[in-house]
Design a protein around this motif. Structure first.
Motif, PDB file in Angstrom:
ATOM      1  N   ARG A 117       0.842  -1.197   0.000  1.00  0.00           N
ATOM      2  CA  ARG A 117       0.000   0.000   0.000  1.00  0.00           C
ATOM      3  C   ARG A 117       0.877   1.248   0.000  1.00  0.00           C
ATOM      4  NH1 ARG A 117      -1.330   3.572   3.388  1.00  0.00           N
ATOM      5  NH2 ARG A 117      -3.256   4.723   3.278  1.00  0.00           N
ATOM      6  N   ALA A 118       1.940   1.248   0.811  1.00  0.00           N
ATOM      7  CA  ALA A 118       2.838   2.405   0.889  1.00  0.00           C
ATOM      8  C   ALA A 118       3.509   2.682  -0.458  1.00  0.00           C
ATOM      9  CB  ALA A 118       3.892   2.171   1.966  1.00  0.00           C
ATOM     10  N   GLU A 119       3.917   1.627  -1.164  1.00  0.00           N
ATOM     11  CA  GLU A 119       4.537   1.812  -2.482  1.00  0.00           C
ATOM     12  C   GLU A 119       3.546   2.423  -3.467  1.00  0.00           C
ATOM     13  OE1 GLU A 119       7.904  -1.574  -3.112  1.00  0.00           O
ATOM     14  OE2 GLU A 119       5.857  -2.301  -2.789  1.00  0.00           O
ATOM     15  N   LEU A 120       2.321   1.942  -3.439  1.00  0.00           N
ATOM     16  CA  LEU A 120       1.304   2.478  -4.340  1.00  0.00           C
ATOM     17  C   LEU A 120       1.039   3.948  -4.038  1.00  0.00           C
ATOM     18  CD1 LEU A 120      -0.841   2.032  -6.564  1.00  0.00           C
ATOM     19  CD2 LEU A 120      -2.440   1.499  -4.730  1.00  0.00           C
ATOM     20  N   MET A 121       0.935   4.288  -2.762  1.00  0.00           N
ATOM     21  CA  MET A 121       0.636   5.659  -2.377  1.00  0.00           C
ATOM     22  C   MET A 121       1.806   6.603  -2.657  1.00  0.00           C
ATOM     23  SD  MET A 121      -2.363   5.670  -1.599  1.00  0.00           S
ATOM     24  CE  MET A 121      -3.676   4.638  -1.086  1.00  0.00           C
ATOM     25  N   GLU A 122       3.023   6.061  -2.660  1.00  0.00           N
ATOM     26  CA  GLU A 122       4.197   6.900  -2.911  1.00  0.00           C
ATOM     27  C   GLU A 122       4.315   7.286  -4.381  1.00  0.00           C
ATOM     28  OE1 GLU A 122       8.985   6.590  -2.334  1.00  0.00           O
ATOM     29  OE2 GLU A 122       7.701   5.643  -0.845  1.00  0.00           O
ATOM     30  N   GLU A 123       3.841   6.431  -5.250  1.00  0.00           N
ATOM     31  CA  GLU A 123       3.948   6.695  -6.684  1.00  0.00           C
ATOM     32  C   GLU A 123       2.936   7.766  -7.102  1.00  0.00           C
ATOM     33  OE1 GLU A 123       4.411   4.266 -10.808  1.00  0.00           O
ATOM     34  OE2 GLU A 123       4.742   3.313  -8.885  1.00  0.00           O
ATOM     35  N   GLU A 124       3.374   8.660  -7.953  1.00  0.00           N
ATOM     36  CA  GLU A 124       2.510   9.725  -8.456  1.00  0.00           C
ATOM     37  C   GLU A 124       1.404   9.113  -9.322  1.00  0.00           C
ATOM     38  OE1 GLU A 124       1.487  13.552  -8.212  1.00  0.00           O
ATOM     39  OE2 GLU A 124       3.389  12.851  -7.432  1.00  0.00           O
ATOM     40  N   PRO A 125       0.139   9.497  -9.110  1.00  0.00           N
ATOM     41  CA  PRO A 125      -0.952   8.951  -9.923  1.00  0.00           C
ATOM     42  C   PRO A 125      -0.724   9.194 -11.416  1.00  0.00           C
ATOM     43  CG  PRO A 125      -1.823  10.172  -8.053  1.00  0.00           C
ATOM     44  CD  PRO A 125      -0.342  10.433  -8.099  1.00  0.00           C
ATOM     45  N   ALA A 126      -1.017   8.180 -12.223  1.00  0.00           N
ATOM     46  CA  ALA A 126      -0.787   8.247 -13.671  1.00  0.00           C
ATOM     47  C   ALA A 126      -1.516   9.420 -14.316  1.00  0.00           C
ATOM     48  CB  ALA A 126      -1.194   6.933 -14.323  1.00  0.00           C
ATOM     49  N   LEU A 127      -2.714   9.726 -13.855  1.00  0.00           N
ATOM     50  CA  LEU A 127      -3.476  10.847 -14.414  1.00  0.00           C
ATOM     51  C   LEU A 127      -2.673  12.137 -14.290  1.00  0.00           C
ATOM     52  CD1 LEU A 127      -6.320  11.850 -15.487  1.00  0.00           C
ATOM     53  CD2 LEU A 127      -6.791  12.409 -13.104  1.00  0.00           C
ATOM     54  N   ILE A 128      -2.049  12.344 -13.156  1.00  0.00           N
ATOM     55  CA  ILE A 128      -1.272  13.562 -12.932  1.00  0.00           C
ATOM     56  C   ILE A 128       0.001  13.538 -13.765  1.00  0.00           C
ATOM     57  CG2 ILE A 128      -0.002  14.901 -11.206  1.00  0.00           C
ATOM     58  CD1 ILE A 128      -2.201  14.008  -9.195  1.00  0.00           C
ATOM     59  N   VAL A 129       0.687  12.412 -13.803  1.00  0.00           N
ATOM     60  CA  VAL A 129       1.914  12.302 -14.593  1.00  0.00           C
ATOM     61  C   VAL A 129       1.639  12.629 -16.060  1.00  0.00           C
ATOM     62  CG1 VAL A 129       3.666  10.682 -15.441  1.00  0.00           C
ATOM     63  CG2 VAL A 129       3.002  10.650 -13.032  1.00  0.00           C
ATOM     64  N   ARG A 130       0.551  12.083 -16.596  1.00  0.00           N
ATOM     65  CA  ARG A 130       0.223  12.297 -18.014  1.00  0.00           C
ATOM     66  C   ARG A 130      -0.234  13.720 -18.324  1.00  0.00           C
ATOM     67  NH1 ARG A 130      -3.028   7.265 -17.768  1.00  0.00           N
ATOM     68  NH2 ARG A 130      -1.508   5.628 -18.030  1.00  0.00           N
ATOM     69  N   GLY A 131      -0.912  14.356 -17.391  1.00  0.00           N
ATOM     70  CA  GLY A 131      -1.525  15.647 -17.696  1.00  0.00           C
ATOM     71  C   GLY A 131      -0.813  16.872 -17.175  1.00  0.00           C
ATOM     72  N   ASP A 132       0.169  16.714 -16.299  1.00  0.00           N
ATOM     73  CA  ASP A 132       0.837  17.850 -15.655  1.00  0.00           C
ATOM     74  C   ASP A 132       1.835  18.498 -16.611  1.00  0.00           C
ATOM     75  OD1 ASP A 132       1.904  19.655 -13.857  1.00  0.00           O
ATOM     76  OD2 ASP A 132       3.153  18.168 -12.847  1.00  0.00           O
ATOM     77  N   SER A 133       1.387  19.512 -17.317  1.00  0.00           N
ATOM     78  CA  SER A 133       2.252  20.142 -18.323  1.00  0.00           C
ATOM     79  C   SER A 133       3.218  21.167 -17.736  1.00  0.00           C
ATOM     80  CB  SER A 133       1.398  20.797 -19.415  1.00  0.00           C
ATOM     81  OG  SER A 133       0.546  21.778 -18.864  1.00  0.00           O
ATOM     82  N   ASP A 134       2.941  21.691 -16.538  1.00  0.00           N
ATOM     83  CA  ASP A 134       3.833  22.696 -15.961  1.00  0.00           C
ATOM     84  C   ASP A 134       4.740  22.153 -14.853  1.00  0.00           C
ATOM     85  OD1 ASP A 134       2.075  22.456 -13.830  1.00  0.00           O
ATOM     86  OD2 ASP A 134       1.252  24.475 -14.011  1.00  0.00           O
ATOM     87  N   GLY A 135       4.636  20.858 -14.560  1.00  0.00           N
ATOM     88  CA  GLY A 135       5.551  20.227 -13.614  1.00  0.00           C
ATOM     89  C   GLY A 135       5.290  20.514 -12.149  1.00  0.00           C
ATOM     90  N   ASP A 136       4.083  20.995 -11.800  1.00  0.00           N
ATOM     91  CA  ASP A 136       3.812  21.310 -10.394  1.00  0.00           C
ATOM     92  C   ASP A 136       3.167  20.147  -9.625  1.00  0.00           C
ATOM     93  OD1 ASP A 136       1.246  21.353 -11.425  1.00  0.00           O
ATOM     94  OD2 ASP A 136       0.762  23.369 -10.700  1.00  0.00           O
ATOM     95  N   LYS A 137       3.105  18.972 -10.256  1.00  0.00           N
ATOM     96  CA  LYS A 137       2.582  17.737  -9.643  1.00  0.00           C
ATOM     97  C   LYS A 137       1.101  17.837  -9.263  1.00  0.00           C
ATOM     98  CE  LYS A 137       6.999  16.074  -7.985  1.00  0.00           C
ATOM     99  NZ  LYS A 137       7.275  14.985  -8.844  1.00  0.00           N
ATOM    100  N   ARG A 138       0.365  18.611 -10.040  1.00  0.00           N
ATOM    101  CA  ARG A 138      -1.073  18.719  -9.870  1.00  0.00           C
ATOM    102  C   ARG A 138      -1.681  19.135 -11.210  1.00  0.00           C
ATOM    103  NH1 ARG A 138      -1.842  24.221  -6.299  1.00  0.00           N
ATOM    104  NH2 ARG A 138      -0.956  25.605  -7.854  1.00  0.00           N
ATOM    105  N   LEU A 139      -2.977  18.868 -11.360  1.00  0.00           N
ATOM    106  CA  LEU A 139      -3.674  19.214 -12.594  1.00  0.00           C
ATOM    107  C   LEU A 139      -4.617  20.384 -12.361  1.00  0.00           C
ATOM    108  CD1 LEU A 139      -4.853  15.799 -14.112  1.00  0.00           C
ATOM    109  CD2 LEU A 139      -2.838  17.142 -14.694  1.00  0.00           C
ATOM    110  N   SER A 140      -4.443  21.416 -13.154  1.00  0.00           N
ATOM    111  CA  SER A 140      -5.414  22.502 -13.162  1.00  0.00           C
ATOM    112  C   SER A 140      -6.579  22.050 -14.033  1.00  0.00           C
ATOM    113  CB  SER A 140      -4.783  23.770 -13.756  1.00  0.00           C
ATOM    114  OG  SER A 140      -4.488  23.551 -15.136  1.00  0.00           O
TER     115      SER A 140
END
Length: 136
Positions: A98-121
């Motif tokens: 569970r800890a490994e899964l939670m540590e990894e950045e969600p794929a949706l954010i990785v794919r969509g984060d164009s400005d590199g702030d680790k979140r999606l506007s």
């Protein structure tokens, strides 16, 4: 990416292709659903409850770890090996905690984060949806 999130994204894509005004409204609801803290962004914290439910659902044997067999996608046309893990095995033990899964950045954010702030506007979320629509 969780099954529920995939369904939301796929539904938004299909709706965008079929009826732009309805898809826009659906995109609003999908974004609002994912933005749990209502700060105008989707980040890893917003996705934590969904990821916890996904982990619980995938851990069919209840041992607290996800094996390749538990994460192998049963969908038609999937070529993933039954022993392949869709997330990084950070400690190299051949399974995902569970800890490994939670540590990894969600794929949706990785794919969509164009400005590199680790979140999606909302704009990044819409761009991600539009990219998927244009690929179809």
């Amino acid at each position: 990416m969780s099954c529920r999130l995939r369904v939301l994204a796929l539904s938004a894509i299909l709706l965008a292709a079929a009826a732009p005004s309805f898809a826009e409204n659906y995109g609003d609801r999908a974004f609002a659903h994912l933005d749990r803290d209502r700060d105008g962004f989707i980040d890893s914290q917003d996705m934590t409850p969904m990821r916890e439910r996904m982990f619980k659902r995938l851990d069919r044997d209840g041992d607290g770890y996800l094996s390749g067999e538990e994460t192998a996608a049963p969908q038609q046309g999937t070529q993933r090996s039954p022993n392949a893990l869709p997330w990084r095995d950070l400690d190299g033990d051949g399974r995902i905690s569970r800890a490994e899964l939670m540590e990894e950045e969600p794929a949706l954010i990785v794919r969509g984060d164009s400005d590199g702030d680790k979140r999606l506007s909302r704009a990044e979320f819409d761009q991600l949806i539009n990219r998927r629509v244009s690929k179809s």
